[in-house]
Design an enzyme around this catalytic site. Structure first.
Site, PDB file in Angstrom:
ATOM      1  N   SER A 270       0.760   4.125   4.258  1.00 38.33           N
ATOM      2  CA  SER A 270       1.339   3.445   3.295  1.00 38.33           C
ATOM      3  C   SER A 270       0.093   2.179   3.198  1.00 38.33           C
ATOM      4  CB  SER A 270       2.720   3.084   3.849  1.00 38.33           C
ATOM      5  OG  SER A 270       3.474   1.878   2.937  1.00 38.33           O
ATOM      6  N   ASP A 372       8.352   9.853  -3.410  1.00 44.60           N
ATOM      7  CA  ASP A 372       8.692   8.047  -2.953  1.00 44.60           C
ATOM      8  C   ASP A 372       8.567   6.919  -4.403  1.00 44.60           C
ATOM      9  OD1 ASP A 372       7.266   6.436  -2.069  1.00 44.60           O
ATOM     10  OD2 ASP A 372       5.903   7.396  -0.697  1.00 44.60           O
ATOM     11  N   HIS A 404       9.532   7.800   0.739  1.00 47.61           N
ATOM     12  CA  HIS A 404       7.781   7.426   1.575  1.00 47.61           C
ATOM     13  C   HIS A 404       8.503   7.524   3.406  1.00 47.61           C
ATOM     14  CE1 HIS A 404       5.066   4.756   1.877  1.00 47.61           C
ATOM     15  NE2 HIS A 404       5.314   3.698   2.672  1.00 47.61           N
TER      16      HIS A 404
END
Length: 463
Positions: A270, A372, A404
């Site tokens: 991320s 995501d 995600h």
């Protein structure tokens, strides 16, 4: 939905917490950092004896209570008390006792929980309390509750496992700490993954990598989870500088912990994937420059793995704003709109003025779930295609329908076969036939959370 951020206090996220038991004077900058003030044992100078195994760079930050002098006939009990005080007062350089682990557990849990709670409330303060964030907060609460059985087990492992070396100091700035996850099998040098965690550049923390560290260490791979300053304690330049220094520590010292300095891999998740990508591009620019001194080399990194990252900030500003990470806050993190280009790796590698910088970059493998909606999977696809056009070996691997958090939390907690994890281990062990054979015979991981709760967590996840 408010169009601007609610006013917040200007006090630092990591204001100091005084501790009367500290036996040393902290640098002025560290006095404003909770990870130092709360975890003073991690800031104690390390003691090294070349005749011993690498020490545990953390010490108890308390001393045992004083006792009155004993009469001569009680000298035996007095010696026992002195031994106990000595064990509590000096750095712990081995795992020879379980007593110190039990005595430090409560202190560590309290300190870590306090720090993470402050980070969470500071993030909420910056994002505001509008309708959108109230619903997100409720969704996050439900999500955390559903995965709570897994979090408890992972937390127990983090605090009690003798295979983890927590809070090793790698620099002199706040949050300059890393955790090492060591395999039980200590024979032979091991491949190493330097991991930079995510957290929206605001709540990143090294302990977020515990589940990955546990999994990889069970496959005979050392993992170094690198912590770094978050916003508002630092901006993106500070995050990149901290991460680069942590990588340098791994490259230069991992052999002392049984790691192979010739098999180091860099990975980010991320926001951590974005930071790590910025690190390797910036390092390549330094190495391509004349007379630029560096403490580590990109030639030491065999592959860069990016998990669910974003690499072109120009394409993400509006998306993040719609998701609640408002433009004003995001631009503050990235040091203004004029700096977006500098901190967009996908843009930087296309700059015709950087010369042979791209030839110095390691191979790049990007993992992303097509479901995501925190960072769209197109971010990884586009970056991989751009890297290929400029001559860098790159590949993007998509996981159909994964969100995600699916690839990083729910799938590992599900047990059994984890596609992303198996792909990652496959790259790391690609040149090691014996390791590949062991991977094929590895037992399936046990389930940490019931399937019904994982499916509900998938549906309510705010990420």
């Amino acid at each position: 939905m408010p169009s601007q951020i609610f006013p917040t206090s200007n006090r630092s996220l990591d204001s100091a917490v005084s501790t009367s038991s500290t036996a040393f004077v902290r640098p002025k900058e560290d006095q404003n950092d909770p990870s130092v003030s709360l975890l003073d044992h991690s800031a104690t100078p390390s003691y090294r004896d070349l005749s011993l195994k690498p020490p545990l760079p953390r010490a108890s930050s308390f001393t045992s209570s004083r006792t009155k002098p004993s009469r001569p006939r009680h000298s035996f009990n007095q010696k026992r008390r002195r031994r106990a005080a000595s064990q509590d007062s000096f750095p712990n350089i081995s795992d020879q006792t379980h007593t110190s682990t039990r005595s430090s557990f409560g202190r560590d849990v309290a300190a870590e929980t306090f720090l993470l709670t402050r980070l969470g409330f500071k993030m909420l303060g910056y994002l505001g309390v509008g309708y959108k964030w109230i619903t997100r907060f409720l969704a996050l609460s439900c999500y955390a509750l559903l995965l709570f059985p897994g979090f408890i087990q992972v937390g127990y492992y983090y605090f009690f496992s003798s295979q983890i070396r927590r809070s090793i100091v790698y620099g002199d700035k706040p949050r300059n700490r890393l955790d090492l996850y060591l395999p039980k099998n200590g024979s032979g040098p091991k491949p190493v993954v330097a991991f930079i965690t995510g957290g929206a550049w605001i709540i990143g923390y090294k302990a977020w990598g515990t589940l990955l560290g546990q999994q990889l260490s069970e496959r005979d791979i050392i993992v170094a989870c690198i912590d770094y300053r978050n916003f508002p304690q630092g901006t993106i330049s500070d995050m990149i500088a901290d991460s680069s220094q942590g990588i340098a520590f791994v490259c230069n010292n991992i052999a002392e912990y049984g790691g192979d300095p010739n098999r180091i891999y860099l990975m980010g998740q991320s926001a951590g994937a974005h930071i790590a990508a910025c690190v390797i591009v910036e390092q390549a620019i330094k190495e391509a420059g004349e007379g630029e001194s560096t403490s580590w080399s990109l030639s030491q990194i065999k592959t860069y793995f990016g998990l669910s990252g974003g690499y072109n900030l120009f394409n993400l500003v509006d998306h993040f704003h719609s998701r609640g990470l408002y433009r004003s806050i995001f631009l503050s993190i990235m040091e203004g709109e004029e700096s977006l280009r500098r901190f967009s790796p996908e843009v930087m590698v296309q700059d015709p003025n950087i010369g042979n910088v791209n030839s110095l970059l390691p191979p790049v493998v990007l993992f992303h779930g097509t479901g995501d909606y925190s960072i769209p999977s197109d971010a990884s696809k586009s970056f991989a295609e751009t890297l290929k056009r400029v001559g860098v070996t790159a590949e993007a691997i998509m996981y159909d329908g994964k969100t995600h958090t699916d690839v990083f939390l729910q799938d590992p907690m599900r047990g059994g076969k984890d596609d992303m994890f198996e792909d990652l281990v496959g790259y790391i062990h690609a040149g090691d036939a014996e390791a590949r054979a062991r991977d094929a015979e590895a037992p399936p991981r046990r389930r940490l959370v019931p399937e019904c709760m994982l499916k509900l967590a998938h549906s309510v996840s705010p990420f």
